[in-house]
Design a protein around this motif. Structure first.
Motif, PDB file in Angstrom:
ATOM      1  N   GLY A  54      10.989  -9.588  -8.747  1.00  0.00           N
ATOM      2  CA  GLY A  54      10.298 -10.777  -9.223  1.00  0.00           C
ATOM      3  C   GLY A  54       9.058 -10.390 -10.004  1.00  0.00           C
ATOM      4  N   ARG A  55       8.394 -11.392 -10.528  1.00  0.00           N
ATOM      5  CA  ARG A  55       7.204 -11.164 -11.337  1.00  0.00           C
ATOM      6  C   ARG A  55       6.119 -10.421 -10.560  1.00  0.00           C
ATOM      7  NH1 ARG A  55       3.114 -11.397 -14.068  1.00  0.00           N
ATOM      8  NH2 ARG A  55       2.265 -12.618 -15.697  1.00  0.00           N
ATOM      9  N   TYR A  56       5.961 -10.743  -9.286  1.00  0.00           N
ATOM     10  CA  TYR A  56       4.908 -10.106  -8.503  1.00  0.00           C
ATOM     11  C   TYR A  56       5.264  -8.673  -8.116  1.00  0.00           C
ATOM     12  CZ  TYR A  56       2.891 -14.703  -8.530  1.00  0.00           C
ATOM     13  OH  TYR A  56       2.359 -15.887  -8.955  1.00  0.00           O
ATOM     14  N   ASP A  57       6.549  -8.359  -8.046  1.00  0.00           N
ATOM     15  CA  ASP A  57       6.954  -6.967  -7.836  1.00  0.00           C
ATOM     16  C   ASP A  57       6.640  -6.126  -9.066  1.00  0.00           C
ATOM     17  OD1 ASP A  57       8.065  -7.274  -5.269  1.00  0.00           O
ATOM     18  OD2 ASP A  57       9.944  -8.019  -6.120  1.00  0.00           O
ATOM     19  N   LEU A  58       6.777  -6.732 -10.232  1.00  0.00           N
ATOM     20  CA  LEU A  58       6.631  -6.010 -11.498  1.00  0.00           C
ATOM     21  C   LEU A  58       5.216  -6.046 -12.050  1.00  0.00           C
ATOM     22  CD1 LEU A  58       9.865  -7.449 -13.126  1.00  0.00           C
ATOM     23  CD2 LEU A  58       9.580  -5.167 -12.132  1.00  0.00           C
ATOM     24  N   ASP A  59       4.445  -7.033 -11.656  1.00  0.00           N
ATOM     25  CA  ASP A  59       3.106  -7.251 -12.199  1.00  0.00           C
ATOM     26  C   ASP A  59       3.155  -7.491 -13.705  1.00  0.00           C
ATOM     27  OD1 ASP A  59       0.413  -7.706 -11.785  1.00  0.00           O
ATOM     28  OD2 ASP A  59      -0.143  -5.624 -12.177  1.00  0.00           O
ATOM     29  N   ALA A  60       4.268  -8.054 -14.156  1.00  0.00           N
ATOM     30  CA  ALA A  60       4.469  -8.377 -15.569  1.00  0.00           C
ATOM     31  C   ALA A  60       5.637  -9.351 -15.644  1.00  0.00           C
ATOM     32  CB  ALA A  60       4.775  -7.120 -16.368  1.00  0.00           C
ATOM     33  N   PRO A  61       5.766 -10.083 -16.742  1.00  0.00           N
ATOM     34  CA  PRO A  61       6.922 -10.972 -16.883  1.00  0.00           C
ATOM     35  C   PRO A  61       8.228 -10.171 -16.908  1.00  0.00           C
ATOM     36  CG  PRO A  61       5.212 -11.552 -18.461  1.00  0.00           C
ATOM     37  CD  PRO A  61       4.806 -10.253 -17.831  1.00  0.00           C
ATOM     38  N   PRO A  62       9.245 -10.602 -16.174  1.00  0.00           N
ATOM     39  CA  PRO A  62      10.517  -9.881 -16.140  1.00  0.00           C
ATOM     40  C   PRO A  62      11.141  -9.665 -17.527  1.00  0.00           C
ATOM     41  CG  PRO A  62      10.441 -11.444 -14.350  1.00  0.00           C
ATOM     42  CD  PRO A  62       9.236 -11.703 -15.201  1.00  0.00           C
ATOM     43  N   ASP A  63      10.966 -10.610 -18.458  1.00  0.00           N
ATOM     44  CA  ASP A  63      11.493 -10.440 -19.818  1.00  0.00           C
ATOM     45  C   ASP A  63      10.914  -9.196 -20.486  1.00  0.00           C
ATOM     46  OD1 ASP A  63      13.183 -12.617 -19.951  1.00  0.00           O
ATOM     47  OD2 ASP A  63      11.633 -13.973 -20.692  1.00  0.00           O
TER      48      ASP A  63
ATOM     49  N   LEU B  97      10.581 -25.906  -9.690  1.00  0.00           N
ATOM     50  CA  LEU B  97       9.894 -24.646  -9.942  1.00  0.00           C
ATOM     51  C   LEU B  97      10.849 -23.668 -10.602  1.00  0.00           C
ATOM     52  CD1 LEU B  97       8.050 -24.232  -6.532  1.00  0.00           C
ATOM     53  CD2 LEU B  97       7.077 -25.023  -8.686  1.00  0.00           C
ATOM     54  N   ALA B  98      10.385 -23.015 -11.648  1.00  0.00           N
ATOM     55  CA  ALA B  98      11.203 -22.030 -12.352  1.00  0.00           C
ATOM     56  C   ALA B  98      10.871 -20.637 -11.836  1.00  0.00           C
ATOM     57  CB  ALA B  98      10.943 -22.106 -13.848  1.00  0.00           C
ATOM     58  N   ALA B  99      11.904 -19.827 -11.676  1.00  0.00           N
ATOM     59  CA  ALA B  99      11.720 -18.450 -11.218  1.00  0.00           C
ATOM     60  C   ALA B  99      12.549 -17.528 -12.093  1.00  0.00           C
ATOM     61  CB  ALA B  99      12.131 -18.307  -9.764  1.00  0.00           C
ATOM     62  N   GLU B 100      11.979 -16.388 -12.444  1.00  0.00           N
ATOM     63  CA  GLU B 100      12.683 -15.370 -13.212  1.00  0.00           C
ATOM     64  C   GLU B 100      12.800 -14.125 -12.355  1.00  0.00           C
ATOM     65  OE1 GLU B 100      10.477 -14.721 -16.794  1.00  0.00           O
ATOM     66  OE2 GLU B 100      11.585 -16.262 -17.845  1.00  0.00           O
ATOM     67  N   THR B 101      13.965 -13.499 -12.399  1.00  0.00           N
ATOM     68  CA  THR B 101      14.219 -12.294 -11.625  1.00  0.00           C
ATOM     69  C   THR B 101      14.848 -11.244 -12.521  1.00  0.00           C
ATOM     70  OG1 THR B 101      14.657 -13.660  -9.689  1.00  0.00           O
ATOM     71  CG2 THR B 101      15.356 -11.386  -9.574  1.00  0.00           C
ATOM     72  N   LEU B 102      14.294 -10.044 -12.498  1.00  0.00           N
ATOM     73  CA  LEU B 102      14.884  -8.918 -13.208  1.00  0.00           C
ATOM     74  C   LEU B 102      15.976  -8.341 -12.314  1.00  0.00           C
ATOM     75  CD1 LEU B 102      14.837  -6.797 -15.538  1.00  0.00           C
ATOM     76  CD2 LEU B 102      13.295  -5.486 -14.075  1.00  0.00           C
ATOM     77  N   GLU B 103      17.176  -8.195 -12.879  1.00  0.00           N
ATOM     78  CA  GLU B 103      18.293  -7.631 -12.130  1.00  0.00           C
ATOM     79  C   GLU B 103      18.721  -6.335 -12.789  1.00  0.00           C
ATOM     80  OE1 GLU B 103      21.498 -10.403 -11.767  1.00  0.00           O
ATOM     81  OE2 GLU B 103      20.315 -11.813 -10.587  1.00  0.00           O
ATOM     82  N   ILE B 104      18.790  -5.285 -11.985  1.00  0.00           N
ATOM     83  CA  ILE B 104      19.311  -4.007 -12.455  1.00  0.00           C
ATOM     84  C   ILE B 104      20.604  -3.765 -11.691  1.00  0.00           C
ATOM     85  CG2 ILE B 104      18.907  -1.528 -12.641  1.00  0.00           C
ATOM     86  CD1 ILE B 104      15.922  -2.143 -12.770  1.00  0.00           C
ATOM     87  N   ASP B 105      21.716  -3.850 -12.402  1.00  0.00           N
ATOM     88  CA  ASP B 105      23.034  -3.679 -11.815  1.00  0.00           C
ATOM     89  C   ASP B 105      23.436  -2.217 -11.942  1.00  0.00           C
ATOM     90  OD1 ASP B 105      25.641  -3.749 -10.982  1.00  0.00           O
ATOM     91  OD2 ASP B 105      26.261  -5.351 -12.337  1.00  0.00           O
TER      92      ASP B 105
ATOM     93  N   LEU C  90       0.816  -1.207   0.000  1.00  0.00           N
ATOM     94  CA  LEU C  90       0.000   0.000   0.000  1.00  0.00           C
ATOM     95  C   LEU C  90       0.853   1.262   0.000  1.00  0.00           C
ATOM     96  CD1 LEU C  90      -2.813  -1.034   2.492  1.00  0.00           C
ATOM     97  CD2 LEU C  90      -3.007  -0.776   0.023  1.00  0.00           C
ATOM     98  N   LEU C  91       1.989   1.244   0.721  1.00  0.00           N
ATOM     99  CA  LEU C  91       2.861   2.415   0.801  1.00  0.00           C
ATOM    100  C   LEU C  91       3.705   2.612  -0.454  1.00  0.00           C
ATOM    101  CD1 LEU C  91       4.117   2.141   4.494  1.00  0.00           C
ATOM    102  CD2 LEU C  91       2.444   3.746   3.561  1.00  0.00           C
ATOM    103  N   ALA C  92       4.101   1.522  -1.083  1.00  0.00           N
ATOM    104  CA  ALA C  92       4.952   1.605  -2.277  1.00  0.00           C
ATOM    105  C   ALA C  92       4.429   0.655  -3.348  1.00  0.00           C
ATOM    106  CB  ALA C  92       6.393   1.266  -1.921  1.00  0.00           C
ATOM    107  N   PRO C  93       3.273   0.975  -3.943  1.00  0.00           N
ATOM    108  CA  PRO C  93       2.699   0.052  -4.927  1.00  0.00           C
ATOM    109  C   PRO C  93       3.519  -0.031  -6.213  1.00  0.00           C
ATOM    110  CG  PRO C  93       1.421   2.066  -4.847  1.00  0.00           C
ATOM    111  CD  PRO C  93       2.438   2.147  -3.747  1.00  0.00           C
ATOM    112  N   VAL C  94       4.226   1.033  -6.557  1.00  0.00           N
ATOM    113  CA  VAL C  94       5.056   1.022  -7.762  1.00  0.00           C
ATOM    114  C   VAL C  94       6.472   0.681  -7.326  1.00  0.00           C
ATOM    115  CG1 VAL C  94       5.917   2.375  -9.689  1.00  0.00           C
ATOM    116  CG2 VAL C  94       3.584   2.720  -8.879  1.00  0.00           C
ATOM    117  N   ARG C  95       6.961  -0.485  -7.729  1.00  0.00           N
ATOM    118  CA  ARG C  95       8.271  -0.964  -7.305  1.00  0.00           C
ATOM    119  C   ARG C  95       9.382  -0.492  -8.237  1.00  0.00           C
ATOM    120  NH1 ARG C  95       7.852  -2.122  -2.578  1.00  0.00           N
ATOM    121  NH2 ARG C  95       9.508  -3.620  -2.586  1.00  0.00           N
TER     122      ARG C  95
END
Length: 124
Positions: free
Chosen positions: A103-112, A86-94, A43-48
């Motif tokens: 993760g997918r639930y942080d983004l509300d979209a596929p990381p790709d 189980l397969a998991a995809e993670t978006l990494e910003i270096d 609720l405090l930070a809906p946009v990740r």
């Protein structure tokens, strides 16, 4: 909202069904508090993650924000891991001295898809 309802339901069930067992009640209430804290973060930070022409804004800590100019972003990658079937995809910003994972639930979209969008939004 579902997390908050789940936390309330878990706390209520713990109070109703504990039958004098304080450990069971404590576990139910601690779990409900954790779920409520997770809901509060949403609720405090809906946009990740957000991007514009100047850079990327990422959530930092519980609900803070950190601005990363495009010049500090070294790589945008998607990591795929399989564990216990189980397969998991993670978006990494270096960003050099910091690594931001989504993760997918942080983004509300596929990381790709998000990675491609970020690469397209990056100037130059």
């Amino acid at each position: 909202m579902v997390k908050l309802v789940g936390a309330a339901a878990l706390a209520g069930l713990g109070l109703i069904l504990h039958e004098g067992d304080r450990v069971q009640l404590a576990l139910a209430l601690v779990t409900a508090a954790g779920l409520a804290a997770w809901a509060l973060r949403d609720l405090l930070a809906p946009v990740r993650l957000a991007a514009d022409l100047d850079g990327v804004t990422v959530v930092h800590g519980f609900a803070g924000r950190r601005r990363l100019p495009w010049a500090s972003v070294e790589a945008i990658t998607v990591q795929r891991r399989t564990r216990f079937g189980l397969a998991a995809e993670t978006l990494e910003i270096d960003a050099g001295e910091s690594l931001h994972l989504f993760g997918r639930y942080d983004l509300d979209a596929p990381p790709d898809e998000v990675a491609e969008t970020l690469r397209a939004a990056r100037p130059g």
